[in-house]
Design an enzyme around this catalytic site. Structure first.
Site, PDB file in Angstrom:
ATOM      1  N   TYR A  22       0.301-106.780  55.277  1.00 16.62           N
ATOM      2  CA  TYR A  22       0.069-106.900  56.728  1.00 16.62           C
ATOM      3  C   TYR A  22       1.273-107.514  57.424  1.00 16.62           C
ATOM      4  O   TYR A  22       1.599-107.169  58.558  1.00 16.62           O
ATOM      5  CB  TYR A  22      -1.224-107.682  56.999  1.00 16.62           C
ATOM      6  CG  TYR A  22      -2.417-106.771  56.934  1.00 16.62           C
ATOM      7  CD1 TYR A  22      -3.183-106.667  55.771  1.00 16.62           C
ATOM      8  CD2 TYR A  22      -2.744-105.942  58.010  1.00 16.62           C
ATOM      9  CE1 TYR A  22      -4.236-105.773  55.686  1.00 16.62           C
ATOM     10  CE2 TYR A  22      -3.803-105.043  57.940  1.00 16.62           C
ATOM     11  CZ  TYR A  22      -4.539-104.950  56.767  1.00 16.62           C
ATOM     12  OH  TYR A  22      -5.571-104.036  56.692  1.00 16.62           O
ATOM     13  N   HIS A  73     -11.591-101.464  65.366  1.00 17.42           N
ATOM     14  CA  HIS A  73     -11.091-101.886  64.047  1.00 17.42           C
ATOM     15  C   HIS A  73     -10.250-103.142  64.121  1.00 17.42           C
ATOM     16  O   HIS A  73      -9.506-103.444  63.190  1.00 17.42           O
ATOM     17  CB  HIS A  73     -10.298-100.729  63.399  1.00 17.42           C
ATOM     18  CG  HIS A  73     -11.158 -99.541  63.097  1.00 17.42           C
ATOM     19  ND1 HIS A  73     -10.647 -98.334  62.710  1.00 17.42           N
ATOM     20  CD2 HIS A  73     -12.496 -99.391  63.147  1.00 17.42           C
ATOM     21  CE1 HIS A  73     -11.647 -97.469  62.533  1.00 17.42           C
ATOM     22  NE2 HIS A  73     -12.779 -98.081  62.798  1.00 17.42           N
ATOM     23  N   CYS A 123      -9.623-117.762  60.736  1.00 23.47           N
ATOM     24  CA  CYS A 123      -9.964-118.542  59.532  1.00 23.47           C
ATOM     25  C   CYS A 123     -11.343-118.102  59.038  1.00 23.47           C
ATOM     26  O   CYS A 123     -12.306-118.089  59.802  1.00 23.47           O
ATOM     27  CB  CYS A 123      -9.996-120.039  59.878  1.00 23.47           C
ATOM     28  SG  CYS A 123     -10.696-121.040  58.540  1.00 23.47           S
ATOM     29  N   GLY A 176      -5.949 -87.813  68.911  1.00 24.19           N
ATOM     30  CA  GLY A 176      -5.134 -88.314  67.798  1.00 24.19           C
ATOM     31  C   GLY A 176      -5.931 -88.969  66.701  1.00 24.19           C
ATOM     32  O   GLY A 176      -5.483 -89.946  66.107  1.00 24.19           O
TER      33      GLY A 176
HETATM   34  N1  APR Z   1      -0.528 -86.469  68.868  1.00 27.04           N
HETATM   35  C1  APR Z   1      -1.850 -86.195  68.649  1.00 27.04           C
HETATM   36  N2  APR Z   1      -2.418 -86.213  67.415  1.00 27.04           N
HETATM   37  C2  APR Z   1      -1.609 -86.511  66.376  1.00 27.04           C
HETATM   38  C3  APR Z   1      -0.231 -86.803  66.520  1.00 27.04           C
HETATM   39  C4  APR Z   1       0.306 -86.761  67.835  1.00 27.04           C
HETATM   40  N3  APR Z   1       1.602 -87.020  68.083  1.00 27.04           N
HETATM   41  N4  APR Z   1       0.294 -87.069  65.288  1.00 27.04           N
HETATM   42  C5  APR Z   1      -0.733 -86.968  64.410  1.00 27.04           C
HETATM   43  N5  APR Z   1      -1.861 -86.621  65.056  1.00 27.04           N
HETATM   44  C6  APR Z   1      -3.227 -86.470  64.516  1.00 27.04           C
HETATM   45  C7  APR Z   1      -3.319 -85.939  63.110  1.00 27.04           C
HETATM   46  O1  APR Z   1      -3.403 -84.526  63.124  1.00 27.04           O
HETATM   47  C8  APR Z   1      -4.659 -86.554  62.654  1.00 27.04           C
HETATM   48  O2  APR Z   1      -5.753 -85.707  62.998  1.00 27.04           O
HETATM   49  O3  APR Z   1      -3.753 -87.775  64.469  1.00 27.04           O
HETATM   50  C9  APR Z   1      -4.761 -87.844  63.464  1.00 27.04           C
HETATM   51  C10 APR Z   1      -4.521 -89.095  62.640  1.00 27.04           C
HETATM   52  O4  APR Z   1      -5.585 -89.174  61.718  1.00 27.04           O
HETATM   53  P1  APR Z   1      -5.646 -90.418  60.702  1.00 27.04           P
HETATM   54  O5  APR Z   1      -4.292 -90.624  60.099  1.00 27.04           O
HETATM   55  O6  APR Z   1      -6.829 -90.156  59.808  1.00 27.04           O
HETATM   56  O7  APR Z   1      -5.915 -91.679  61.622  1.00 27.04           O
HETATM   57  P2  APR Z   1      -7.293 -92.108  62.274  1.00 27.04           P
HETATM   58  O8  APR Z   1      -8.152 -90.925  62.585  1.00 27.04           O
HETATM   59  O9  APR Z   1      -6.961 -93.028  63.389  1.00 27.04           O
HETATM   60  O10 APR Z   1      -7.975 -92.970  61.079  1.00 27.04           O
HETATM   61  C11 APR Z   1      -9.161 -93.671  61.390  1.00 27.04           C
HETATM   62  O11 APR Z   1      -9.036 -94.752  59.233  1.00 27.04           O
HETATM   63  O12 APR Z   1      -7.737 -95.784  57.642  1.00 27.04           O
HETATM   64  C12 APR Z   1      -8.651 -96.010  58.662  1.00 27.04           C
HETATM   65  O13 APR Z   1      -8.864 -97.938  59.953  1.00 27.04           O
HETATM   66  C13 APR Z   1      -8.033 -96.839  59.753  1.00 27.04           C
HETATM   67  O14 APR Z   1      -8.346 -96.661  62.145  1.00 27.04           O
HETATM   68  C14 APR Z   1      -8.057 -95.920  60.971  1.00 27.04           C
HETATM   69  C15 APR Z   1      -9.188 -94.961  60.636  1.00 27.04           C
END
Ligand code: APR
Length: 261
Positions: free
Chosen positions: A68, A120, A128, A195
């Protein structure tokens, strides 16, 4: 190249009074924050169960803190992108605009969004585990192992283990943030899923709640996801491109929150 938006989408947005936007890691990708599940995603290099669970933390707090600390350094060095800024601008255009984020990078607030629900947690906050005291990042040092709480109670140091204020897998998310998010989704006229791969619950159920309650469901993503077939509109593209274009298109049509010119 000016983006084209369907008349149906524009009509829905112009007559909308309540908008909910759910964002995921894709919105921060253009700021340089790696996503989780893309091919260069975080989970392709690290095992979530080794770093983002309570067990992992209790087993090896030092390792989880090193990870982190690395992510905090990345987050401290980046800026909100045009997608974050567009969402902050859109907040001013509607009677009610609720931004629900799965991201822990605090970039929405830094871009000027005011109503931000953090499902999240927030990597700029720590707490703490014993007394619940909250610490900003600059109040926490991890030189000698995982940080301990130095709050004094009747002259004795609490000495509790301090952890990042982020939701780990298997943990409940903050109840008040969830309740407000679900309530907003139930009454949304338009719900934007931006996203996010839509695979992590309960965040991923928000678009379903909105759709079931009659919202017009719009997805903004660089590729199709599990949600795309259910969405009324799939706007393919980077959020840093699509959202500013949508903002500009709306600017000319909405004079003040909730009224049409
Ligand atoms: N613009 C729009 N979408 C995008 C872009 C962009 N520039 N770049 C990537 N993406 C899309 C990808 O296609 C994908 O569908 O964003 C998405 C990212 O998905 P993840 O990586 O799975 O992230 P997220 O959906 O936020 O994950 C949810 O999982 O690991 C846990 O706590 C963590 O908050 C996170 C949760």
């Amino acid at each position: 190249m000016s983006m084209k938006f369907s008349n149906r989408l524009m009509e829905r947005l112009i007559e909308a009074r309540r908008i909910v936007a759910l964002t995921g890691a894709g919105v921060s990708a253009e700021s340089g924050v790696p996503t989780f599940r893309g091919n260069d995603g975080i989970w392709s290099r690290f095992k979530p169960e080794e770093l983002a669970t309570v067990d992992a933390f209790m087993k090896n707090p030092q390792l989880v803190w090193e990870w982190y600390a690395h992510r905090k350094k990345i987050i401290a060095s980046i800026q909100p992108n045009a997608g974050h800024v567009a969402l902050a601008r859109m907040e001013e255009m509607f009677e009610q605009f609720v931004l629900v984020t799965q991201n822990i990078d605090n970039l929405h607030r830094r871009a000027g969004s005011k109503t931000v629900l953090e499902l999240h947690g927030n990597i700029e906050r720590n707490y703490c585990m014993k007394c619940g005291s909250i610490f900003a990042n600059d109040e926490v040092t991890i030189q000698a192992g995982a940080p301990r709480c130095e709050k004094k109670y009747e002259g004795l140091s609490c000495d509790g283990l301090v952890r990042p204020d982020v939701a780990w897998f298997g943990e409940l998310i903050p109840e008040d943030q969830w309740k407000q998010s679900a309530r907003a989704a139930e009454s949304a006229d338009v719900f934007l899923s931006i996203g996010t791969s839509g695979v992590v619950y309960p965040a991923a159920s928000l678009p379903l709640i909105a759709k079931r309650s009659g919202a017009y469901l719009v997805e903004v993503n660089t590729e199709r996801t599990a949600l795309s077939d259910l969405a009324d509109e799939f706007l393919e593209g980077a959020s840093g491109v699509v959202l500013p274009a949508l903002c500009d298109r709306l600017k000319g049509t909405i004079r003040s929150p909730g009224t049409i010119v």
